[in-house]
Write an enzyme that holds these catalytic residues in place. Structure first.
Site, PDB file in Angstrom:
ATOM      1  N   ASP A 298     -69.428  66.708  63.503  1.00 18.72           N
ATOM      2  CA  ASP A 298     -68.909  68.079  63.597  1.00 18.72           C
ATOM      3  C   ASP A 298     -69.519  68.814  64.781  1.00 18.72           C
ATOM      4  OD1 ASP A 298     -67.324  67.681  61.399  1.00 18.72           O
ATOM      5  OD2 ASP A 298     -68.618  68.768  59.994  1.00 18.72           O
TER       6      ASP A 298
ATOM      7  N   ASP B  35     -58.482  62.901  73.301  1.00 14.43           N
ATOM      8  CA  ASP B  35     -59.032  62.354  72.065  1.00 14.43           C
ATOM      9  C   ASP B  35     -60.442  61.846  72.366  1.00 14.43           C
ATOM     10  OD1 ASP B  35     -58.011  61.207  69.201  1.00 14.43           O
ATOM     11  OD2 ASP B  35     -59.449  59.840  70.127  1.00 14.43           O
TER      12      ASP B  35
ATOM     13  N   ASN C  86     -69.523  59.255  63.616  1.00 14.83           N
ATOM     14  CA  ASN C  86     -69.670  59.651  62.212  1.00 14.83           C
ATOM     15  C   ASN C  86     -70.419  58.597  61.406  1.00 14.83           C
ATOM     16  OD1 ASN C  86     -68.439  62.178  62.287  1.00 14.83           O
ATOM     17  ND2 ASN C  86     -66.394  61.331  61.988  1.00 14.83           N
TER      18      ASN C  86
ATOM     19  N   GLU D 170     -60.212  64.415  65.810  1.00 13.59           N
ATOM     20  CA  GLU D 170     -60.951  64.552  67.060  1.00 13.59           C
ATOM     21  C   GLU D 170     -60.004  64.750  68.254  1.00 13.59           C
ATOM     22  OE1 GLU D 170     -60.490  60.066  66.279  1.00 13.59           O
ATOM     23  OE2 GLU D 170     -60.715  61.923  65.138  1.00 13.59           O
TER      24      GLU D 170
ATOM     25  N   HIS E  28     -71.470  62.700  59.409  1.00 13.69           N
ATOM     26  CA  HIS E  28     -70.362  63.615  59.690  1.00 13.69           C
ATOM     27  C   HIS E  28     -70.841  64.973  60.215  1.00 13.69           C
ATOM     28  CE1 HIS E  28     -67.009  61.205  58.113  1.00 13.69           C
ATOM     29  NE2 HIS E  28     -67.899  60.715  57.255  1.00 13.69           N
TER      30      HIS E  28
END
Length: 397
Positions: free
Chosen positions: A277, A260, A268, A303, A273
């Site tokens: 990405d 993770d 973010n 994630e 965002h």
């Protein structure tokens, strides 16, 4: 039979066939506009149809229009077919353009020479046969470069076409002088039928290749995460069943790593965002590039990623996880210097008990290790043995 093989009748058949297939491909390209190259093939058929129209009018129109222009158009149509395949597979066109440019020049000059300077039907037939033969071989090479069943089948067809046209040139060389192409005999009537086959094979081949590409894209969409391009959760669950059965039969170990990205929400919130990405995509790339081809990397949600490691002990899995942890921590992720932020990830690793473990149980153990790594300060690898639920801290970053 003689009427059927009459060169003018065959030319008319060819005109109808090329016009029909060309129109169909233009319509087909409108419904598959994402694929380049289909239109070029359709235009090639229209050019060859015009060429056969002019050939059918031989002895009724000037030699330039009935000999030089149609022969040149046939070579140009073969080049356009090749260009269609090149565009479809997004290959470099420079070498292909040079090759067909030379072929086009050779055809135009030889047709003019053997019409106006030294009139010879045999020489013109030999020239166009060899040039089309070489073009077929070059198209075959391009098709073989894309490794799939459709391309291989069409490539073999072009190999056969090339051999036929080369043999036609060789046999014409041994023939007596031909006074009029329109009465040149069976071999040259058959050559027009072979060209019709080439048009048919190319048309169905284009449809086959596009269908294959669409099918592959649908499979990709169904099994891969659209953002990171690694496997999605559903695809991983299918693979785990196959790999679990294989490991059980072969009695070889299998391990799982769950990771993770640390503080991903902050990425973010601070950078947006879109930047988040980009980080996901780059992490997925690191995982893919630093695992084996037969390992399976999947985005499990948000994630979180999972890596399935066939034929891998827990000790080996922990080494792989630590290597990945370091690779992620050392990657700069192209952040600007004034806004630099270190991206790290926490890892949980476990080995599958092939005799008793179910997939959910394996996930629970890997998730347990991941939770312990987060709780211990993140940027760590924690291993969980299949014999118990205890988590062991491996390394602190």
């Amino acid at each position: 039979m003689q009427e059927f093989l009459d060169l003018r009748s065959l030319s008319i058949n060819n005109i109808v066939m090329t016009a029909s297939f060309g129109a169909c491909l233009l319509i087909y390209s409108a419904y598959n506009s994402q694929f380049r190259g289909i239109r070029q093939t359709a235009y090639a058929f229209f050019m060859s149809g015009l060429a056969f129209l002019l050939i059918g009018l031989r002895n009724y129109i000037p030699d330039f229009l009935s000999i030089i222009l149609p022969n040149t158009l046939l070579i140009l149509s073969m080049a356009s077919i090749h260009l269609g395949f090149i565009y479809f597979y997004q290959l470099d066109t420079r070498l292909m353009r040079k090759f067909h440019g030379v072929m086009l020049l050779a055809m135009a000059s030889s047709a003019a020479y053997f019409t106006y300077v030294h009139n010879s039907v045999n020489a013109r037939i030999i020239a166009i046969s060899f040039i089309i033969g070489f073009q077929c071989f070059y198209i075959m090479r391009t098709l073989f470069m894309a490794h799939n069943k459709a391309n291989f089948t069409i490539g073999i067809s072009y190999l056969a076409f090339g051999i036929f046209f080369i043999m036609r040139g060789v046999l014409t060389f041994t023939q007596d002088n031909i006074d009029d192409f329109m009465t040149s005999g069976l071999l040259h009537s058959v050559s027009i039928i072979v060209y019709e086959l080439l048009v048919a094979v190319t048309s169905f081949g284009v449809v086959w290749i596009v269908s294959y590409k669409v099918q592959r894209a649908l499979i990709e969409q169904a099994s891969h995460d659209p953002l990171t391009k690694v496997l999605n959760r559903r695809a991983l669950e299918k693979i785990i069943n196959v790999e679990h059965s294989r490991s059980l039969r072969s009695n070889v170990p299998m391990s799982v790593i769950m990771l993770d990205i640390d503080h991903f929400k902050r990425i973010n919130d601070v950078f947006g965002h879109g930047r988040g990405d980009e980080v996901l995509v780059e992490v997925a790339s690191i995982l893919t590039e630093n695992t084996r081809k037969y390992d399976s990397v999947a985005r499990f949600g948000g994630e979180e990623f999972i890596i399935l490691l066939p034929d891998t002990t827990l000790d080996r899995a922990s080494v792989i996880a630590e290597n990945l942890r370091i690779k992620i921590a050392e990657n700069d992720f192209n952040f600007k210097a004034e806004k630099a932020i270190q991206i790290t990830a926490s890892f949980g690793a476990t080995e599958c008990d092939l005799q008793r473990d179910r997939w959910l149980k394996i996930l629970e153990r890997a998730d347990h290790g991941l939770y312990k790594a987060k709780a211990a300060g993140r940027n760590q690898v924690v291993v969980c043995s299949s014999n118990n639920e205890d988590a062991e801290l491996l390394i602190t970053g």
